[in-house]
Design a protein around this motif. Structure first.
Motif, PDB file in Angstrom:
ATOM      1  N   GLY B  90      85.019  -2.671 -12.027  1.00  0.00           N
ATOM      2  CA  GLY B  90      84.772  -1.116 -11.962  1.00  0.00           C
ATOM      3  C   GLY B  90      86.148  -0.155 -12.054  1.00  0.00           C
ATOM      4  O   GLY B  90      86.035   0.908 -12.275  1.00  0.00           O
ATOM      5  N   LYS B  91      87.037  -1.223 -12.340  1.00  0.00           N
ATOM      6  CA  LYS B  91      88.415  -0.496 -12.232  1.00  0.00           C
ATOM      7  C   LYS B  91      89.293  -0.328 -13.635  1.00  0.00           C
ATOM      8  O   LYS B  91      90.241   0.173 -13.535  1.00  0.00           O
ATOM      9  CB  LYS B  91      89.634  -1.107 -11.016  1.00  0.00           C
ATOM     10  CG  LYS B  91      88.931  -0.875  -9.867  1.00  0.00           C
ATOM     11  CD  LYS B  91      89.660  -1.692  -8.805  1.00  0.00           C
ATOM     12  CE  LYS B  91      89.006  -1.410  -7.276  1.00  0.00           C
ATOM     13  NZ  LYS B  91      89.624  -2.275  -6.252  1.00  0.00           N
ATOM     14  N   VAL B  92      88.686  -1.329 -14.354  1.00  0.00           N
ATOM     15  CA  VAL B  92      89.191  -1.525 -15.812  1.00  0.00           C
ATOM     16  C   VAL B  92      88.138  -1.074 -16.995  1.00  0.00           C
ATOM     17  O   VAL B  92      87.007  -1.249 -16.597  1.00  0.00           O
ATOM     18  CB  VAL B  92      89.852  -2.672 -15.979  1.00  0.00           C
ATOM     19  CG1 VAL B  92      91.247  -2.851 -15.503  1.00  0.00           C
ATOM     20  CG2 VAL B  92      88.994  -3.848 -15.594  1.00  0.00           C
ATOM     21  N   ARG B  93      88.542  -0.626 -17.900  1.00  0.00           N
ATOM     22  CA  ARG B  93      87.865  -0.790 -19.278  1.00  0.00           C
ATOM     23  C   ARG B  93      88.468  -1.901 -20.332  1.00  0.00           C
ATOM     24  O   ARG B  93      89.451  -2.525 -19.906  1.00  0.00           O
ATOM     25  CB  ARG B  93      87.849   0.549 -19.923  1.00  0.00           C
ATOM     26  CG  ARG B  93      87.254   1.501 -19.027  1.00  0.00           C
ATOM     27  CD  ARG B  93      87.158   3.042 -19.986  1.00  0.00           C
ATOM     28  NE  ARG B  93      88.362   3.532 -19.686  1.00  0.00           N
ATOM     29  CZ  ARG B  93      89.385   3.912 -20.818  1.00  0.00           C
ATOM     30  NH1 ARG B  93      88.630   3.698 -21.973  1.00  0.00           N
ATOM     31  NH2 ARG B  93      90.367   4.335 -20.561  1.00  0.00           N
ATOM     32  N   GLY B  94      88.088  -2.063 -21.424  1.00  0.00           N
ATOM     33  CA  GLY B  94      88.434  -3.036 -22.436  1.00  0.00           C
ATOM     34  C   GLY B  94      87.766  -4.239 -22.813  1.00  0.00           C
ATOM     35  O   GLY B  94      86.751  -4.513 -22.050  1.00  0.00           O
ATOM     36  N   ALA B 195      80.698  14.938 -14.788  1.00  0.00           N
ATOM     37  CA  ALA B 195      82.126  15.062 -14.987  1.00  0.00           C
ATOM     38  C   ALA B 195      82.565  13.886 -15.654  1.00  0.00           C
ATOM     39  O   ALA B 195      83.023  13.755 -16.718  1.00  0.00           O
ATOM     40  CB  ALA B 195      82.979  15.515 -14.101  1.00  0.00           C
ATOM     41  N   ARG B 196      82.263  12.644 -14.760  1.00  0.00           N
ATOM     42  CA  ARG B 196      82.698  11.315 -15.604  1.00  0.00           C
ATOM     43  C   ARG B 196      81.894  10.874 -16.888  1.00  0.00           C
ATOM     44  O   ARG B 196      82.448  10.157 -17.786  1.00  0.00           O
ATOM     45  CB  ARG B 196      82.342  10.261 -14.588  1.00  0.00           C
ATOM     46  CG  ARG B 196      83.229   9.965 -13.700  1.00  0.00           C
ATOM     47  CD  ARG B 196      82.872   8.926 -12.536  1.00  0.00           C
ATOM     48  NE  ARG B 196      82.942   7.640 -12.851  1.00  0.00           N
ATOM     49  CZ  ARG B 196      82.252   6.659 -12.468  1.00  0.00           C
ATOM     50  NH1 ARG B 196      81.550   6.764 -11.509  1.00  0.00           N
ATOM     51  NH2 ARG B 196      82.536   5.384 -13.034  1.00  0.00           N
ATOM     52  N   LEU B 226      84.150  21.799 -17.947  1.00  0.00           N
ATOM     53  CA  LEU B 226      85.062  20.609 -17.871  1.00  0.00           C
ATOM     54  C   LEU B 226      84.763  19.648 -18.973  1.00  0.00           C
ATOM     55  O   LEU B 226      85.854  19.119 -19.349  1.00  0.00           O
ATOM     56  CB  LEU B 226      84.814  19.906 -16.648  1.00  0.00           C
ATOM     57  CG  LEU B 226      85.239  20.754 -15.062  1.00  0.00           C
ATOM     58  CD1 LEU B 226      84.654  20.132 -13.877  1.00  0.00           C
ATOM     59  CD2 LEU B 226      86.557  20.847 -15.094  1.00  0.00           C
ATOM     60  N   VAL B 227      83.507  19.445 -19.584  1.00  0.00           N
ATOM     61  CA  VAL B 227      83.489  18.255 -20.354  1.00  0.00           C
ATOM     62  C   VAL B 227      82.858  18.952 -21.839  1.00  0.00           C
ATOM     63  O   VAL B 227      83.153  18.091 -22.641  1.00  0.00           O
ATOM     64  CB  VAL B 227      82.318  17.544 -19.896  1.00  0.00           C
ATOM     65  CG1 VAL B 227      82.409  17.143 -18.616  1.00  0.00           C
ATOM     66  CG2 VAL B 227      80.772  18.204 -19.799  1.00  0.00           C
ATOM     67  N   SER B 228      82.783  20.176 -22.101  1.00  0.00           N
ATOM     68  CA  SER B 228      82.473  20.499 -23.296  1.00  0.00           C
ATOM     69  C   SER B 228      83.526  20.411 -24.238  1.00  0.00           C
ATOM     70  O   SER B 228      84.696  20.674 -24.137  1.00  0.00           O
ATOM     71  CB  SER B 228      81.916  22.029 -23.335  1.00  0.00           C
ATOM     72  OG  SER B 228      81.655  22.371 -24.637  1.00  0.00           O
TER      73      SER B 228
END
Lengths: 123, 370
Positions: B90-94, B195-196, B226-228
């Motif tokens: 849950g702490k990284v992407r890739g 928002a995420r 926030l996200v548009s």
């Protein structure tokens, strides 16, 4: 060798960031909180600082503000790790940080951002 | 043999039995403690391998060999590693994260999480929601949407957070729906998850501006700001103008300011007009500064004479953020061209603007220093 200081209260993040930057050829110093990061920086300044935004006690923004008041830290590139990068752009700018990387972060994005702020600082 | 003799014979036998039992318990605990210590050491030994895979910029030989080692783990060790693996994932992407998620799916973690989502234990349902949100497998949206209306409020919160991590547009619809009803999820949790999701949430957010529940409309308006990534300005402007709930209009005004679209300026200027509620007028005056459009300068200059203090002060501060035209308007007002109240607000704002601030040196300055 370029030296990087990483401060994050989450050991997983600390270790991951350290590993990503080590793989990029940095010499990495890790600290679990803001005050200890500042102590380490004062004793032995580094070339770039990576700070978690939401550390308990002293946040990444607080550490950044203190660094900017310190002649040795006034111009050191600072990258903030945050869980909501878009929302804190303004706060990052006010505190004087150079960039923000959203968590969960991609190793390549973090490495590229750190390299970019170092290039900008040297320009 | 009388009862006293039986008792005298039974007591030592009972004492012996108790002693044997106590020794068995001690031995079992010691054995289990050693086994657990060995397991902890084995898991700790695997942590560098997990970090290595997750920190990789690409799936190279090192990653493949790490994944093979993890794939070969016996079931017992794998169960011990799994919680830490979910936490790290849950702490990284890739690419490393994606490869590990695939491995976890192959090892049955996802199938188990889907089953546990229907468990009688709230703790297991929470764990299932967390695992599904972290691994993001196909079908997770459905399972997590069901957990959003779980009888346990903590499970609902965990499911809402997990949906935010899925990064699927369909999650936005489920999250917005969870804001109302007897098992509603706190707006703070839902907002954070929306928002995420980022721009993926926009279609659902735009649709939610027409929801019957003002709480849903308020969250939708705020998160759009926030996200548009564009295309929400007209809908937000219509909300600022005509929504029946003042709170929704206020959130839409803030969102328009954040987006800074030129089309939003007219709606914000209209929202500042005297017929509207004071809190909306004050927020709209501030939002005009957030948008920073020069077209707002004449309206903001007039608002500095407004009898409502917050409206007038916000208008002055907004002028300072509308570029050279805004600053020129402030200077004229401070010089006495407008009402005395406007002059005071303008002078106070100019004092703030001109206060010495610490600026980082430009690249040119740094270069000169070097």
């Amino acid at each position: 060798m370029t030296r990087a200081l990483v401060a994050d209260d989450d050991q997983d993040i600390r270790d991951l960031v350290a590993l990503v930057l080590s793989d990029e050829g940095f010499e990495v110093v890790v600290q679990p909180d803001g005050p200890s990061a500042l102590r380490v920086f004062r004793d032995n300044p580094v070339d770039v600082v990576v700070l978690d935004l939401m550390m308990p006690g002293m946040s990444g923004l607080d550490v950044c503000r203190v660094l900017r008041r310190d002649p040795a830290g006034a111009y050191v590139p600072v990258v903030l790790l945050t869980s909501a990068a878009r929302q804190i752009d303004a706060r990052v700018a006010i505190a004087g940080a150079d960039a923000a990387v959203a968590k969960p972060f991609a190793p390549s994005e973090l490495a590229d951002r750190v390299r970019a702020v170092l290039v900008e600082a040297a320009a | 043999m009388n009862s006293l003799t039986v008792l005298l014979l039974a007591l030592p036998a009972l004492a012996l039995l108790l002693l044997v039992l106590a020794m068995a318990i001690v031995l079992r605990r010691a054995w289990r403690g050693r086994a657990e210590a060995r397991q902890v050491a084995r898991v700790a030994g695997l942590r560098p391998l997990l970090l290595d895979v997750l920190a990789a910029r690409e799936v190279d030989e090192r990653v493949v060999s790490g994944l093979d080692r993890l794939d070969e783990l016996d079931q017992r060790t794998w169960h011990a590693v799994e919680p830490g693996l979910v936490r790290l994932l849950g702490k990284v992407r890739g690419p490393g994260r994606d490869a590990l998620a695939e491995l976890m799916t192959r090892r049955g973690v996802v199938a188990r999480a889907h089953r546990q989502a229907a468990s009688r234990s709230a703790v297991r349902r929470c764990v299932a929601a967390d695992v599904l949100g972290t691994i993001r497998p196909a079908g997770a949206t459905d399972s997590l949407s069901r957990l959003l209306v779980d009888r346990d409020p903590e499970v609902r919160r965990v499911a809402a957070r997990a949906l935010g991590g899925l990064l699927y547009p369909a999650a936005a619809t489920a999250l917005l729906a969870s804001l109302s009803g007897p098992r509603a999820v706190p707006a703070r949790v839902v907002s954070s998850s929306l928002a995420r999701l980022g721009p993926r949430a926009q279609p659902a957010l735009l649709e939610a501006l027409g929801a019957s529940d003002p709480g849903i409309r308020a969250v939708a308006a705020e998160i759009l700001g926030l996200v548009s990534s564009g295309g929400a300005g007209d809908a937000l402007a219509a909300t600022v103008r005509a929504d029946p709930a003042v709170e929704v209009r206020i959130r839409a005004a803030r969102a328009l300011g954040r987006l800074g679209s030129p089309g939003g300026t007219t709606a914000l200027v209209e929202a500042c007009s005297p017929g509207n509620p004071g809190p909306l007028r004050a927020v709209a005056a501030r939002a005009l500064g957030d948008a920073g459009q020069a077209e707002a300068v004449p309206a903001l200059r007039g608002l500095m004479s407004d009898p409502e203090h917050h409206v007038a002060r916000n208008a002055a501060e907004s002028l300072a953020r509308c570029g050279p035209r805004g600053l020129a308007a402030l200077e004229r007002a401070a010089a006495g061209d407008d009402s005395s109240a406007a002059g005071e607000h303008a002078a106070a704002t100019l004092t703030q603007v001109r206060a010495p601030t610490r600026h980082k040196p430009s690249a040119a300055t740094l270069s000169r220093r070097a």
